[in-house]
Design a protein around this motif. Sequence first.
Motif, short mmCIF file in Angstrom:
data_model
loop_
_atom_site.label_atom_id
_atom_site.label_comp_id
_atom_site.label_asym_id
_atom_site.label_seq_id
_atom_site.Cartn_x
_atom_site.Cartn_y
_atom_site.Cartn_z
N PRO A 26 14.13 3.21 -0.07
CA PRO A 26 13.11 2.23 0.32
C PRO A 26 11.84 2.30 -0.52
CG PRO A 26 14.07 3.26 2.27
CD PRO A 26 14.58 4.02 1.09
N GLY A 27 11.29 3.51 -0.67
CA GLY A 27 10.03 3.64 -1.39
C GLY A 27 10.14 3.25 -2.85
N ALA A 28 11.32 3.43 -3.44
CA ALA A 28 11.51 3.04 -4.84
C ALA A 28 11.38 1.54 -5.01
CB ALA A 28 12.87 3.53 -5.34
N TYR A 29 11.88 0.77 -4.02
CA TYR A 29 11.71 -0.68 -4.06
C TYR A 29 10.23 -1.04 -3.97
CZ TYR A 29 16.64 -2.03 -3.81
OH TYR A 29 17.95 -2.25 -4.11
N ARG A 30 9.51 -0.42 -3.06
CA ARG A 30 8.10 -0.75 -2.87
C ARG A 30 7.31 -0.45 -4.14
NH1 ARG A 30 5.48 -0.73 1.91
NH2 ARG A 30 4.20 1.09 1.37
N LEU A 31 7.58 0.69 -4.75
CA LEU A 31 6.87 1.05 -5.98
C LEU A 31 7.24 0.11 -7.12
CD1 LEU A 31 5.14 2.82 -7.80
CD2 LEU A 31 7.03 4.47 -7.91
N PHE A 32 8.52 -0.19 -7.26
CA PHE A 32 8.96 -1.05 -8.36
C PHE A 32 8.35 -2.45 -8.22
CE2 PHE A 32 11.80 -3.39 -11.13
CZ PHE A 32 12.10 -2.49 -12.13
N VAL A 33 8.34 -2.97 -6.99
CA VAL A 33 7.75 -4.30 -6.76
C VAL A 33 6.27 -4.28 -7.14
CG1 VAL A 33 7.08 -5.92 -4.95
CG2 VAL A 33 9.43 -5.07 -5.08
N ASN A 34 5.55 -3.23 -6.82
CA ASN A 34 4.15 -3.12 -7.21
C ASN A 34 3.99 -3.12 -8.72
OD1 ASN A 34 3.56 -2.91 -4.48
ND2 ASN A 34 2.10 -1.23 -4.77
N LEU A 35 4.86 -2.38 -9.41
CA LEU A 35 4.72 -2.25 -10.86
C LEU A 35 4.98 -3.56 -11.58
CD1 LEU A 35 6.41 1.23 -11.45
CD2 LEU A 35 3.97 0.69 -11.50
N ILE A 36 5.82 -4.44 -11.01
CA ILE A 36 6.10 -5.70 -11.69
C ILE A 36 5.23 -6.85 -11.17
CG2 ILE A 36 8.46 -5.08 -12.30
CD1 ILE A 36 9.46 -6.78 -10.00
N ALA A 37 4.38 -6.54 -10.18
CA ALA A 37 3.49 -7.58 -9.64
C ALA A 37 2.39 -7.89 -10.64
CB ALA A 37 2.89 -7.13 -8.31
N LYS A 38 1.91 -9.14 -10.62
CA LYS A 38 0.81 -9.54 -11.51
C LYS A 38 -0.51 -8.93 -11.03
CE LYS A 38 2.70 -13.88 -13.22
NZ LYS A 38 2.47 -15.34 -13.40
N ALA A 91 0.86 -1.18 0.00
CA ALA A 91 0.00 0.00 0.00
C ALA A 91 0.90 1.24 0.00
CB ALA A 91 -0.90 -0.01 1.22
N LEU A 92 0.95 1.90 -1.14
CA LEU A 92 1.89 3.02 -1.31
C LEU A 92 1.30 4.32 -0.78
CD1 LEU A 92 3.14 2.30 -4.94
CD2 LEU A 92 4.18 1.58 -2.79
N THR A 93 2.17 5.20 -0.33
CA THR A 93 1.80 6.56 0.04
C THR A 93 2.84 7.50 -0.56
OG1 THR A 93 3.13 6.72 2.06
CG2 THR A 93 0.96 5.65 2.24
N THR A 94 2.57 8.79 -0.47
CA THR A 94 3.54 9.75 -1.01
C THR A 94 4.86 9.70 -0.25
OG1 THR A 94 2.56 11.47 0.37
CG2 THR A 94 1.79 11.32 -1.92
N ALA A 95 4.86 9.12 0.95
CA ALA A 95 6.12 8.99 1.70
C ALA A 95 7.10 8.06 0.99
CB ALA A 95 5.83 8.45 3.11
N ASP A 96 6.58 7.22 0.10
CA ASP A 96 7.48 6.34 -0.65
C ASP A 96 8.32 7.11 -1.67
OD1 ASP A 96 6.97 3.63 0.37
OD2 ASP A 96 4.92 4.01 -0.31
N PHE A 97 8.05 8.38 -1.85
CA PHE A 97 8.90 9.21 -2.73
C PHE A 97 9.89 10.04 -1.91
CE2 PHE A 97 5.53 8.08 -5.62
CZ PHE A 97 6.19 7.95 -6.84
N ASN A 98 10.00 9.77 -0.62
CA ASN A 98 11.01 10.45 0.19
C ASN A 98 12.38 9.80 -0.03
OD1 ASN A 98 8.98 12.01 1.28
ND2 ASN A 98 8.80 10.82 3.17
N GLY A 99 13.40 10.63 0.03
CA GLY A 99 14.76 10.11 -0.03
C GLY A 99 15.27 9.76 -1.41
N TRP A 100 14.55 10.16 -2.47
CA TRP A 100 15.03 9.86 -3.81
C TRP A 100 16.28 10.68 -4.11
CZ3 TRP A 100 11.83 7.76 -8.29
CH2 TRP A 100 10.91 6.82 -7.82
N VAL A 101 17.08 10.22 -5.08
CA VAL A 101 18.36 10.87 -5.38
C VAL A 101 18.37 11.41 -6.80
CG1 VAL A 101 19.63 9.44 -3.72
CG2 VAL A 101 19.45 8.69 -6.10
N GLN A 102 18.97 12.54 -6.95
CA GLN A 102 19.29 13.25 -8.21
C GLN A 102 18.08 13.74 -8.99
OE1 GLN A 102 22.72 12.06 -10.50
NE2 GLN A 102 21.75 12.57 -12.43
N GLU A 103 17.04 12.92 -9.13
CA GLU A 103 15.91 13.32 -9.97
C GLU A 103 14.73 12.40 -9.69
OE1 GLU A 103 17.53 12.78 -13.85
OE2 GLU A 103 17.84 10.64 -13.57
N ARG A 104 13.55 12.81 -10.16
CA ARG A 104 12.40 11.91 -10.15
C ARG A 104 12.43 11.02 -11.39
NH1 ARG A 104 10.79 11.57 -5.04
NH2 ARG A 104 9.66 13.38 -4.25
#
Length: 825
Positions: free
Chosen positions: A813-825, A744-757
Amino acid sequence: MLNIRTLTGLATALLLAVSGTKAQTAPVMHAADIQLQLQKLNTLGSVLYVAAHPDDENTRLLGFLAREGKYRTGYLSLTRGDGGQNLIGNEQAELLGLIRTQELLAARRIDGAEQFFTRANDFGFSKNPEETFTIWDRKKVLGDVVWVIRKFRPDVIICRFPADSRAGHGHHTASAMLAAEAFKAAADPNQYPEQLKSVEVWQAKRLLWNTFNFGSNNTISEDQFKMQVGAYNALLGKGYGEIAAESRSQHKSQGFGVPSGRGNATEYFMTIQGDAPSKDLMDGINTSWARVPGADAVAQQIQAVTKDYRAETPSASVPALLAVRKSLLALPDGYWKTQKLKETEQLIIACSGLWAEAFSASAEVVPGGPMKSQLQIINRSNVPVRLEKVTYNGTENTSLARDLAFNELNTIPADFPLPAETPFSQPYWLQDPHPLGAYVIRDNNMVGYPENKPSLTATFFLRFGDQAITLQRPFIYKFTDPVKGEVYNPLVIAPPVISYLQNQVYIYTQAAPQAVPVKIRAIQPGVSGKVKLRLPQGFSADQAAIPFNLKEKGDEAEVVFQVKPQQVNGRQLTDTMSVSVEVNGKEYTNSMTVIAYDHIPAITLFPPTEARLVTLNLKYNGRNIGYIPGAGDKVAESLRQVGYTVTLLGEKEIMQGDLSGYDAIITGVRAYNTQERLRYWQPRLLEYVKNGGTLLVQYNTNGALVTNQLGPYPFTLSRDRVTDEHAAVTFLAPQDRSMTYPNALTTADFNGWVQERGLYFPANADAQYVQPFSMKDPGEKDLSGSTLVARYGKGKYVYTGLSFFRQLPAGVPGAYRLFVNLIAK
């Protein structure tokens, strides 16, 4: 746990895999080069070209100025290109900057210009100079530009870009702004007065903008000052369009191979500051020896030696060049005396057919340990030359003084203990951690240099009649490869022991311990001690230290710690773990990285041995991934680290294999720009989706796509991007399955990103695609196209311009959670 195996010469083997012919230390100057350099002796003018990145420079203009105009020509790149993408490998950030530095040096060897840098760090695409200067320390970077101008003393400064939005990149615009400020500041003794202990103030005659016509951005006009630079140089056997193409094609990490240009070519210029030229770039500037008081005789001597030069017998010019040198020595000290004296001595050495080298018997040497090496020198002409002595590392050898007989190779043993204080082979700008935007440089006198000065150098003291000339050669390592022949590599100065971690990120989804293997390799014989982990708060290891004992150089041991977080329970921590190896009471914290490409010398550095520890609330759906490599990234390794089985896919697996066994298939960054076969694989991949698979396509650039059908429904690629890694993200489809399952993603999953979106976002997307969120840079409109998700048949298709290739290796951390969701069936 301790496992030991002998890997004698493993570090050497790593280096042997690299073709380092460009590291050769005895530069070759053939007869035509000598003639061009003789002509250059009578030209006393200089031009500095200024831009932001590797590849920004105008290689045709640089080649024309250096080789046709005979001016001392330099390129000042504010950055080393650390923030770009890499088309030839998976190196990013500082490692990519090292590659691009060497690519620029390779380009300069071709076009004849010199290379300089500031301390500015390329932090990625910047949309405007205001953003750039919030990250770059404007005063410090300006000071570096002033320093280079004061040292180089250009008569003319040329910008690649204008100081406005037409530059197309915040760094580009900033480079023009800083050049304009430095044009005045370099001449002002009140600006950066601390520099005046080493250099003098300098006022260039003019600052020009080299206007351009790039695609739809045309800034040239016929009323501008212009130069014809399409000349053919018969001595070189090339026109400047051909030289430019060869030079620019050294930017291989950016895929900038270009065809040769031939025939007339015009460069256009606008005057920004100073006097405008009317007929010649150097209008109003005396580029003859008349600018040096008392040098009339020097000019006449150079003219005579140039006229009398014969390409078939360069050695016949040595007596006249020695006379030129004597006249130069008699002149008062000054910039042009120093420069032309150096050029004259290089010509004397070249015309004499002298060749000299200093090379080590080992690829790596350790401070405090023995250094076994040899010196070689040969005189391949009948010019009388006497070797009076050789010095190296404080050692003076006069016992082998001799006349250098014609064509007789002299080999001199040079064994000595390497001083304990000799620094490791670490680029000077990477010696210390640095903040975003600027490197930390311990010695400000190093500012501008493209690379380190050699740590170990041999000096040959030569006598030509009544004149003494010194010839310096850095110690290198050379060997014979059975395929490539004689190969040169820079000599590596290494710690006695180095350590490696298997992963650069360790992800914890529960509080159970993970095995953390640490490899230790001996760079010298007889290394023993203990290995320790330096753990951040919230983590613990099963052992405080593990002993090891390595007998021979190249022996390797592996110790394994069990590391666990104190708790997880949905709590997300990100911190750094490092390795310390204690030997004889001294701690070593270095890993060893070798960057190996055929077009540049081997690059070796010793970064800290460290990894990110991340606790993460992460759920999965499916673990079997197929990965199609693109231009180079570390996404596959990152997914393996969190428990996925990742298989690299190629022609056989895609066209003949059973794709239904993969829970998801992912294409690497820029795969549709670089994998020609994707044009034929795409129907199979879309069929895989239709039958129930998940296909995730990572970002591609919008030019040179191998197919325009990237997805099952139409969309195009734009140049839209969000460069602010802190940009707010709005969920447009919060109930979409990609946003809720399995995490279950929230906008907090975009915290801590590096260099760019993200970058090169899709546009004009068909209504079948869901666009899950929007984001924007400050002051700009919302962009909703960063990611597209669509059902197709029984499966799911995803296109994402988000920069997962930066986030996952960084342990976000949030990038992993989002990526896992995107590749989930």
